[in-house]
Design a protein around this motif. Structure first.
Motif, mmCIF file in Angstrom:
data_model
loop_
_atom_site.group_PDB
_atom_site.id
_atom_site.type_symbol
_atom_site.label_atom_id
_atom_site.label_comp_id
_atom_site.label_asym_id
_atom_site.label_seq_id
_atom_site.Cartn_x
_atom_site.Cartn_y
_atom_site.Cartn_z
ATOM 1 N N UNK A 196 3.720 -17.826 5.670
ATOM 2 C CA UNK A 196 3.911 -17.694 4.225
ATOM 3 C C UNK A 196 4.984 -18.682 3.776
ATOM 4 N N UNK A 217 -4.139 -18.801 6.419
ATOM 5 C CA UNK A 217 -4.857 -18.054 7.431
ATOM 6 C C UNK A 217 -5.819 -18.985 8.162
ATOM 7 N N UNK A 242 0.118 -18.073 1.256
ATOM 8 C CA UNK A 242 -0.078 -17.768 2.671
ATOM 9 C C UNK A 242 -1.229 -18.619 3.201
ATOM 10 N N UNK A 262 -3.415 -14.398 10.009
ATOM 11 C CA UNK A 262 -2.273 -14.915 9.265
ATOM 12 C C UNK A 262 -1.530 -15.969 10.079
ATOM 13 N N UNK A 316 -0.455 -9.455 -7.968
ATOM 14 C CA UNK A 316 0.310 -8.215 -8.098
ATOM 15 C C UNK A 316 -0.023 -7.263 -6.960
ATOM 16 N N UNK A 317 0.926 -6.429 -6.630
ATOM 17 C CA UNK A 317 0.689 -5.346 -5.671
ATOM 18 C C UNK A 317 0.061 -5.822 -4.372
ATOM 19 N N UNK A 318 0.486 -6.973 -3.892
ATOM 20 C CA UNK A 318 0.122 -7.466 -2.564
ATOM 21 C C UNK A 318 -1.308 -7.988 -2.428
ATOM 22 N N UNK A 319 -2.092 -8.024 -3.513
ATOM 23 C CA UNK A 319 -3.433 -8.562 -3.326
ATOM 24 C C UNK A 319 -3.360 -10.063 -3.164
ATOM 25 N N UNK A 320 -4.344 -10.629 -2.490
ATOM 26 C CA UNK A 320 -4.423 -12.059 -2.268
ATOM 27 C C UNK A 320 -5.712 -12.608 -2.862
ATOM 28 N N UNK A 378 -3.232 1.139 -2.449
ATOM 29 C CA UNK A 378 -1.823 1.258 -2.080
ATOM 30 C C UNK A 378 -1.522 2.745 -1.931
ATOM 31 N N UNK A 434 -7.318 -3.217 2.189
ATOM 32 C CA UNK A 434 -8.176 -4.098 1.391
ATOM 33 C C UNK A 434 -9.575 -4.148 2.016
ATOM 34 N N UNK A 449 -10.103 -13.665 9.711
ATOM 35 C CA UNK A 449 -8.912 -14.421 9.309
ATOM 36 C C UNK A 449 -7.662 -13.880 9.986
ATOM 37 N N UNK A 469 -8.037 -15.729 -2.111
ATOM 38 C CA UNK A 469 -8.248 -16.740 -1.093
ATOM 39 C C UNK A 469 -8.926 -17.978 -1.674
#
Lengths: 110, 116
Positions: A48, A35, A33, A45, A94-98, B50, B33, A43, A100
């Motif tokens: 993607x 930003x 992604x 978005x 995993x599980x949507x973490x990013x 989550x 987050x 930030x 950067x």
């Protein structure tokens, strides 16, 4: 976790010149992604990329994902003063973490 | 849509004091987050939730930091006791299933914390 290296750290361009920032990973990324953070802002978005070799455009911005899915780039054609800010790439884990990248701070000189 | 809401926007406190930062995610988003941004270290993920459950807090610097999410619409990040090196901008972000299943994150305006 995923690590992404981003270069350059800073870029000064004359208004009207082009700009490119690069993002590299030692591991294959599932997606990446991008930003943008304006000075003093947060930030936001942009886009993607998911597929190998994918190219997407948003007006003067062109985003590419490498064939091996280990690198990505953002290219801005004919920069304008409104393009000023820091551009971040972010790799999803995993599980949507990013995770950067360190960002490229773009300055556009009028 | 109001976006992600954070409060306060600015906080100045003395070393040793307790600081509580607050966040209201976008309605319907089930991931939240907390990030910290400094010139030296960039944008660091501290913790994420989550469905209100903490998933990974490995980014929390030390025991002085704690985060809670008692319900889907509220989260707090607490620093006790605060130290000058905690001075930074703290962002909260939320995400849900976006277009093209991208799970993009939406950031709040941030809290600029200064510890003297």
């Amino acid at each position: 976790g995923q690590q992404v290296m981003q270069i350059p750290q800073y870029q000064h361009v004359q208004e009207g010149e082009d700009f490119t920032t690069y993002c590299n990973s030692s591991t294959t990324l599932s997606n990446i992604q991008w930003y943008k953070q304006r000075p003093g802002g947060h930030p936001v978005f942009l886009i993607q990329l998911v597929k190998s070799g994918e190219v997407k455009k948003q007006k003067r911005l062109t985003f590419q994902f490498g064939e091996a899915k280990k690198n990505s780039s953002l290219h801005i054609t004919a920069t304008q003063t409104t393009d000023v800010g820091t551009y971040f790439c972010a790799a999803s884990g995993s599980a949507r973490q990013l995770t950067f990248g360190s960002g490229t701070q773009l300055t556009v000189l009028p | 849509d109001a976006g992600v809401i954070q409060s306060p926007r600015h906080e100045v406190t003395e070393m040793g004091q307790e600081v509580t930062l607050r966040c209201k995610p976008i309605s319907g988003h089930n991931s939240l987050f907390w990030y910290r941004q400094t010139m030296m270290r960039g944008l660091e993920l501290l913790i994420y939730f989550n469905n209100n459950v903490p998933i990974d807090d490995s980014g929390m610097p030390e025991d002085r930091f704690s985060a809670k999410m008692p319900n889907a619409s509220f989260s707090t990040l607490k620093i006790q006791p605060s130290e000058p090196r905690d001075s930074a901008v703290y962002f909260c972000a939320s995400s849900g299933k976006g277009r093209e299943s991208s799970y993009e994150q939406y950031f709040g305006p941030g809290t600029r914390l200064t510890v003297t």
